[in-house]
Design a protein around this motif. Structure first.
Motif, PDB file in Angstrom:
ATOM      1  N   ARG A   4       0.919  -1.197   0.053  1.00  0.00           N
ATOM      2  CA  ARG A   4      -0.099   0.008  -0.008  1.00  0.00           C
ATOM      3  C   ARG A   4       0.848   1.333   0.187  1.00  0.00           C
ATOM      4  NH1 ARG A   4      -4.978  -0.596   3.742  1.00  0.00           N
ATOM      5  NH2 ARG A   4      -5.364  -2.571   3.762  1.00  0.00           N
ATOM      6  N   ARG A 117     -17.222 -18.065  18.801  1.00  0.00           N
ATOM      7  CA  ARG A 117     -15.992 -17.109  18.667  1.00  0.00           C
ATOM      8  C   ARG A 117     -15.739 -16.396  19.935  1.00  0.00           C
ATOM      9  NH1 ARG A 117     -15.233 -13.157  13.534  1.00  0.00           N
ATOM     10  NH2 ARG A 117     -16.942 -14.502  12.578  1.00  0.00           N
ATOM     11  N   LEU A 125      -8.368 -11.750  26.630  1.00  0.00           N
ATOM     12  CA  LEU A 125      -8.508 -10.598  27.443  1.00  0.00           C
ATOM     13  C   LEU A 125      -7.905 -10.778  28.697  1.00  0.00           C
ATOM     14  CD1 LEU A 125     -12.341  -9.937  26.558  1.00  0.00           C
ATOM     15  CD2 LEU A 125     -10.388  -8.552  25.674  1.00  0.00           C
ATOM     16  N   PHE A 182      -6.780 -14.740  19.607  1.00  0.00           N
ATOM     17  CA  PHE A 182      -6.206 -13.728  18.815  1.00  0.00           C
ATOM     18  C   PHE A 182      -5.712 -14.285  17.651  1.00  0.00           C
ATOM     19  CE2 PHE A 182      -2.205 -11.240  17.271  1.00  0.00           C
ATOM     20  CZ  PHE A 182      -2.991 -10.197  16.977  1.00  0.00           C
ATOM     21  N   LEU A 185      -8.254 -15.086  15.050  1.00  0.00           N
ATOM     22  CA  LEU A 185      -8.852 -13.636  14.343  1.00  0.00           C
ATOM     23  C   LEU A 185      -8.070 -13.646  13.092  1.00  0.00           C
ATOM     24  CD1 LEU A 185      -9.576 -10.820  16.778  1.00  0.00           C
ATOM     25  CD2 LEU A 185     -10.953 -12.547  15.695  1.00  0.00           C
ATOM     26  N   ASN A 193     -10.712 -14.687   2.897  1.00  0.00           N
ATOM     27  CA  ASN A 193     -10.031 -14.374   1.645  1.00  0.00           C
ATOM     28  C   ASN A 193      -9.912 -15.211   0.623  1.00  0.00           C
ATOM     29  OD1 ASN A 193     -10.075 -11.493   2.013  1.00  0.00           O
ATOM     30  ND2 ASN A 193      -8.369 -11.474   3.288  1.00  0.00           N
TER      31      ASN A 193
ATOM     32  N   PRO B   7       0.360  -7.375  19.023  1.00  0.00           N
ATOM     33  CA  PRO B   7       0.097  -7.262  17.911  1.00  0.00           C
ATOM     34  C   PRO B   7       1.148  -6.656  16.994  1.00  0.00           C
ATOM     35  CG  PRO B   7      -1.696  -6.583  18.945  1.00  0.00           C
ATOM     36  CD  PRO B   7      -0.739  -6.613  20.029  1.00  0.00           C
ATOM     37  N   ARG B  16      -6.501  -7.888   1.209  1.00  0.00           N
ATOM     38  CA  ARG B  16      -6.781  -7.727   2.390  1.00  0.00           C
ATOM     39  C   ARG B  16      -8.000  -6.668   2.345  1.00  0.00           C
ATOM     40  NH1 ARG B  16      -6.550  -7.462   6.343  1.00  0.00           N
ATOM     41  NH2 ARG B  16      -8.063  -9.147   6.292  1.00  0.00           N
ATOM     42  N   ALA B  17      -8.787  -6.679   1.615  1.00  0.00           N
ATOM     43  CA  ALA B  17     -10.125  -5.666   1.731  1.00  0.00           C
ATOM     44  C   ALA B  17     -10.574  -5.859   3.022  1.00  0.00           C
ATOM     45  CB  ALA B  17     -11.157  -6.000   0.631  1.00  0.00           C
ATOM     46  N   VAL B  18     -11.088  -4.627   3.403  1.00  0.00           N
ATOM     47  CA  VAL B  18     -11.473  -4.413   4.881  1.00  0.00           C
ATOM     48  C   VAL B  18     -12.984  -5.168   4.882  1.00  0.00           C
ATOM     49  CG1 VAL B  18     -12.225  -2.874   6.800  1.00  0.00           C
ATOM     50  CG2 VAL B  18      -9.913  -2.751   5.601  1.00  0.00           C
ATOM     51  N   LEU B 225      -7.776  -1.622  22.569  1.00  0.00           N
ATOM     52  CA  LEU B 225      -6.475  -2.450  22.486  1.00  0.00           C
ATOM     53  C   LEU B 225      -5.395  -1.762  23.693  1.00  0.00           C
ATOM     54  CD1 LEU B 225      -5.349  -2.816  18.744  1.00  0.00           C
ATOM     55  CD2 LEU B 225      -6.436  -4.663  20.531  1.00  0.00           C
ATOM     56  N   GLN B 228      -6.520  -2.528  26.954  1.00  0.00           N
ATOM     57  CA  GLN B 228      -6.128  -3.968  27.499  1.00  0.00           C
ATOM     58  C   GLN B 228      -4.648  -4.094  27.800  1.00  0.00           C
ATOM     59  OE1 GLN B 228      -5.129  -6.937  24.980  1.00  0.00           O
ATOM     60  NE2 GLN B 228      -5.970  -8.534  26.022  1.00  0.00           N
ATOM     61  N   LEU B 278     -12.014  -5.323  31.537  1.00  0.00           N
ATOM     62  CA  LEU B 278     -11.819  -5.884  30.058  1.00  0.00           C
ATOM     63  C   LEU B 278     -12.897  -6.413  29.739  1.00  0.00           C
ATOM     64  CD1 LEU B 278      -8.013  -6.746  30.373  1.00  0.00           C
ATOM     65  CD2 LEU B 278      -9.050  -4.750  29.247  1.00  0.00           C
ATOM     66  N   ILE B 279     -13.580  -7.421  30.355  1.00  0.00           N
ATOM     67  CA  ILE B 279     -14.911  -8.071  29.830  1.00  0.00           C
ATOM     68  C   ILE B 279     -15.913  -7.305  29.516  1.00  0.00           C
ATOM     69  CG2 ILE B 279     -16.459  -9.913  30.327  1.00  0.00           C
ATOM     70  CD1 ILE B 279     -13.769 -11.360  30.402  1.00  0.00           C
ATOM     71  N   PHE B 282     -14.951  -5.137  26.588  1.00  0.00           N
ATOM     72  CA  PHE B 282     -14.936  -6.147  25.210  1.00  0.00           C
ATOM     73  C   PHE B 282     -16.364  -6.394  24.781  1.00  0.00           C
ATOM     74  CE2 PHE B 282     -15.520 -10.463  23.815  1.00  0.00           C
ATOM     75  CZ  PHE B 282     -15.050 -10.323  22.458  1.00  0.00           C
ATOM     76  N   GLN B 286     -17.720  -5.083  21.331  1.00  0.00           N
ATOM     77  CA  GLN B 286     -17.275  -6.305  20.744  1.00  0.00           C
ATOM     78  C   GLN B 286     -17.178  -6.091  19.115  1.00  0.00           C
ATOM     79  OE1 GLN B 286     -18.935 -10.112  19.188  1.00  0.00           O
ATOM     80  NE2 GLN B 286     -20.126  -9.782  20.867  1.00  0.00           N
ATOM     81  N   VAL B 289     -13.980  -4.847  18.072  1.00  0.00           N
ATOM     82  CA  VAL B 289     -12.767  -5.879  18.342  1.00  0.00           C
ATOM     83  C   VAL B 289     -12.804  -6.944  17.225  1.00  0.00           C
ATOM     84  CG1 VAL B 289     -11.476  -7.667  19.839  1.00  0.00           C
ATOM     85  CG2 VAL B 289     -12.648  -5.402  20.641  1.00  0.00           C
ATOM     86  N   MET B 290     -13.846  -7.380  16.791  1.00  0.00           N
ATOM     87  CA  MET B 290     -14.095  -8.739  16.346  1.00  0.00           C
ATOM     88  C   MET B 290     -13.928  -8.213  14.656  1.00  0.00           C
ATOM     89  SD  MET B 290     -14.352 -11.370  17.565  1.00  0.00           S
ATOM     90  CE  MET B 290     -14.466 -12.151  19.263  1.00  0.00           C
ATOM     91  N   ASN B 295      -7.983  -6.102  12.289  1.00  0.00           N
ATOM     92  CA  ASN B 295      -7.079  -6.754  11.310  1.00  0.00           C
ATOM     93  C   ASN B 295      -6.223  -6.006  10.548  1.00  0.00           C
ATOM     94  OD1 ASN B 295      -7.484  -9.146  12.741  1.00  0.00           O
ATOM     95  ND2 ASN B 295      -9.168  -9.793  11.043  1.00  0.00           N
ATOM     96  N   LEU B 298      -3.621  -4.382  12.636  1.00  0.00           N
ATOM     97  CA  LEU B 298      -2.544  -4.962  12.999  1.00  0.00           C
ATOM     98  C   LEU B 298      -1.746  -5.558  12.201  1.00  0.00           C
ATOM     99  CD1 LEU B 298      -4.708  -7.089  15.473  1.00  0.00           C
ATOM    100  CD2 LEU B 298      -3.105  -5.268  15.941  1.00  0.00           C
ATOM    101  N   LYS B 299      -2.438  -5.719  10.926  1.00  0.00           N
ATOM    102  CA  LYS B 299      -1.459  -6.322   9.543  1.00  0.00           C
ATOM    103  C   LYS B 299      -0.843  -5.251   8.772  1.00  0.00           C
ATOM    104  CE  LYS B 299      -4.226 -10.540   9.742  1.00  0.00           C
ATOM    105  NZ  LYS B 299      -4.974 -11.099   8.681  1.00  0.00           N
TER     106      LYS B 299
END
Lengths: 303, 300
Positions: A4, A117, A125, A182, A185, A193, B7, B16-18, B225, B228, B278-279, B282, B286, B289-290, B295, B298-299
């Motif tokens: 990118r 999940r 956590l 983690f 995910l 993908n 991470p 990696r399309a969002v 994040l 946490q 944290l719970i 989360f 949620q 995060v999910m 991602n 992070l990536k």
């Protein structure tokens, strides 16, 4: 990010370079933090690793003595081999469990996957300290649920805490349990993908779920798999809090890992110079892991 | 320290399309495949959920029942005495307040500073920025655990030993945070920026008035994040803090574990209390995060 970043710098003409003040103001805070808490410690750490500094007072340069002493130090070797063993056990276990969880969660056949999940994710956590306490409670030799079940099933109590190998195994399981959410995910994103048409074609050719998994899913997510393996290896090499809370590196000192060794040498025994040398050995190991990551990643991408 | 922000920036390979929702996989067989897949999924989910469930249920037992055989999953009499003792004893409520203060301040600073840096890296182009980008990359290569002793000495020499500042400041620069914002701002069209410039807006006010509000979802994700990471931090606060009145929750729990005779009732109560924030965070957030946003960051 390579992709990118190159996309962006290639597209518009470079007119933006006339702005210098605004970006410098924007990054100023992080530049200061970087200099204070990264460059400075890294430089003095390197310098101290060649000295006999104790944290206070004067110190002398001792050349490579710290490093050569390390390689004659059986405690250091013990910590190093235990750390490597821990990584060798933890990484594949976490990989397999996370991949299984991700596949099940993504599968259209499995019912209730959104709830599952969340269940898989919750351990991530929890703090490593709490995870340690929780597994210590679960695997107590005289009172733990696991031994209780074993005895109910007609077995005998297993010495989870007093046997060094079993005690390492419990930490491996605890860490794999904690990290699954983690890693899962990352795998879920990768699996989603993979083009659906691959699977359609495969099932027309009569490939079953196992065949599809090994011939399509696994090769398609190879880049993510490498990342997961190397990321987890690095994390395993610097694990500490789970050990502290679960068995404090015990029984005795048999499961003291590298970070604990560095902590004890530097802060309990005041041998900052020696601990710095040990830190740099750990850093070299981590850098080797990271360089392998880069090479393998590049090779996979160029394929 | 940038370390526990585990991470790391990572390249996840192609496409990696969002949050690109794809139709679920087509396959053969309905019930024939649903039964084994569902069974396996729930066996695994039970294995993962059971330790936490057992832990929480145990924490509700009176101390006298904790070790009474035969073990029972559901407590006979539910009591909060473990929690109350933990909360009152050993300054645990103080630890809780300390941790909250540290986490909230660190998180606000981390989000603010990362947002500025990420924006600069995405929308400006000069060689100093490129160099700094490499510097941020370097911080991911050298985790803080590797520099425990020298970092300690630096923070001590700055006069931050035994203060919250010593925990907060080194944690503010995180590579993950900068990357997340950088990736986000790369997706904001440059035309928006150019249009504002043509209208005569100044650089920093464009950032504050247009870009910052746009990045709200990333702010929230990074905030979760960061909260946490900081809530769960152990080794750095342990090194930094000497005064028991300043201890954080994790140190408090570990000190109960390290005692001669573990008071399990108090330990279980304290541990469960420590996981509640944290719970809750989360469960409330949620979907942030999910979903794929995390991602993407992070990536990178």
């Amino acid at each position: 990010m390579t992709k990118r970043a190159s996309d962006v710098s290639a597209s518009p003409p470079r007119r933006r370079s006339k702005y210098t003040l605004a970006p410098l103001v924007l990054i100023a805070a992080n530049v200061v933090l970087f200099a204070l808490f990264f460059v400075w410690p890294a430089v003095i750490g390197l310098i101290y690793s060649f000295t006999n500094y104790t944290g206070v007072g004067a110190f002398q340069l001792v050349g490579l003595d710290n490093y050569s002493n390390l390689f004659g130090d059986s405690t250091f070797y013990g910590a190093l081999t235990r750390t490597v063993l821990y990584a060798v056990l933890f990484v594949p276990l976490n990989f397999a469990l996370s991949l299984l969880a991700a596949n099940l969660v993504v599968s259209k056949h499995a019912k209730g996957s959104s709830v599952a999940r969340v269940i898989f994710f919750i351990p991530w956590l929890l703090s490593p300290i709490v995870v340690g306490v929780l597994w210590r409670w679960l695997f107590g030799e005289n009172f733990g649920l696991v031994n209780y079940i074993f005895e109910k099933l007609g077995g005998s109590a297993v010495p989870w805490q007093s046997n060094a190998d079993l005690s390492l195994l419990v930490v491996v399981m605890a860490a794999a349990w904690m990290w699954t959410g983690f890693t899962m995910l990352l795998f879920i994103a990768a699996i989603k993908n993979v083009p659906v048409s691959y699977y359609e074609a495969a099932s027309l050719d009569g490939a079953g779920p196992w065949r599809q998994f090994f011939s399509i899913t696994l090769p398609s997510i190879a880049p993510t798999s490498f990342i997961v393996i190397l990321l987890n290896t690095i994390n395993a090499m610097k694990e500490y809090p789970v050990f502290v809370a679960l068995n404090n590196g015990g029984p005795g000192t048999s499961n003291n890992l590298l970070v604990q060794y560095i902590y004890e040498t530097g802060f309990k025994r005041g041998q900052i110079g020696y601990a710095s040398a040990a830190s740099f050995v750990l850093m070299l190991i981590l850098m080797a892991v990271a360089i392998i990551q880069l090479i393998v990643n590049r090779r996979v991408e160029n394929r | 320290m940038t370390t526990t922000d585990m991470p790391r920036p990572v390249d996840a390979g192609p496409g990696r399309a969002v949050s690109k929702k794809q139709p679920r996989r087509a396959g053969s067989g309905g019930l024939r495949q649903a039964v084994p897949a569902t069974t396996l999924l729930w066996i695994l989910a039970c294995l993962y959920g059971l330790p936490v469930l057992w832990f929480i249920l145990s924490s509700l037992k009176p101390a006298s029942d904790l070790f009474s055989y035969p073990l029972t999953l559901v407590p006979h009499d539910i009591t909060l005495s473990g929690y109350l003792t933990a909360w009152r004893s050993a300054n645990f409520s103080q630890y809780f307040i300390n941790t909250t203060i540290v986490c909230v301040i660190t998180t606000i600073l981390t989000v603010g500073v990362s947002c500025c840096t990420g924006y600069a890296l995405a929308k400006y182009d000069n060689k100093w920025l490129k160099a700094f980008f490499l510097c941020i990359l370097a911080t991911t290569m050298l985790p803080g655990e590797v520099m425990l002793a020298p970092s300690f000495l630096v923070v001590r020499d700055l006069g931050l030993y035994n203060s919250f500042g010593g925990i907060i400041l080194p944690a503010v620069l995180t590579a993950t945070g900068c990357f997340m914002f950088r990736q986000f701002f790369l997706t904001v069209p440059d035309e928006l920026l150019e249009a504002a410039r043509i209208d005569g807006a100044r650089e920093l006010s464009i950032f504050l008035r247009i870009m910052v509000p746009l990045s709200r979802p990333i702010m929230l994700t990074l905030a979760i994040l960061s909260f946490q990471w900081r809530w769960n931090d152990y080794i750095w606060p342990l090194l930094m803090l000497n005064d028991p009145n300043k201890f954080t929750v994790q140190i408090g729990i570990q000190s109960i574990v390290g005692a001669q005779n573990i008071n399990w009732s108090v330990l279980l109560g304290a541990s469960v209390i420590s996981m509640i924030p944290l719970i809750v965070v989360f469960l409330v957030f949620q979907r942030y995060v999910m979903n794929a946003d995390i991602n993407a960051g992070l990536k990178d």
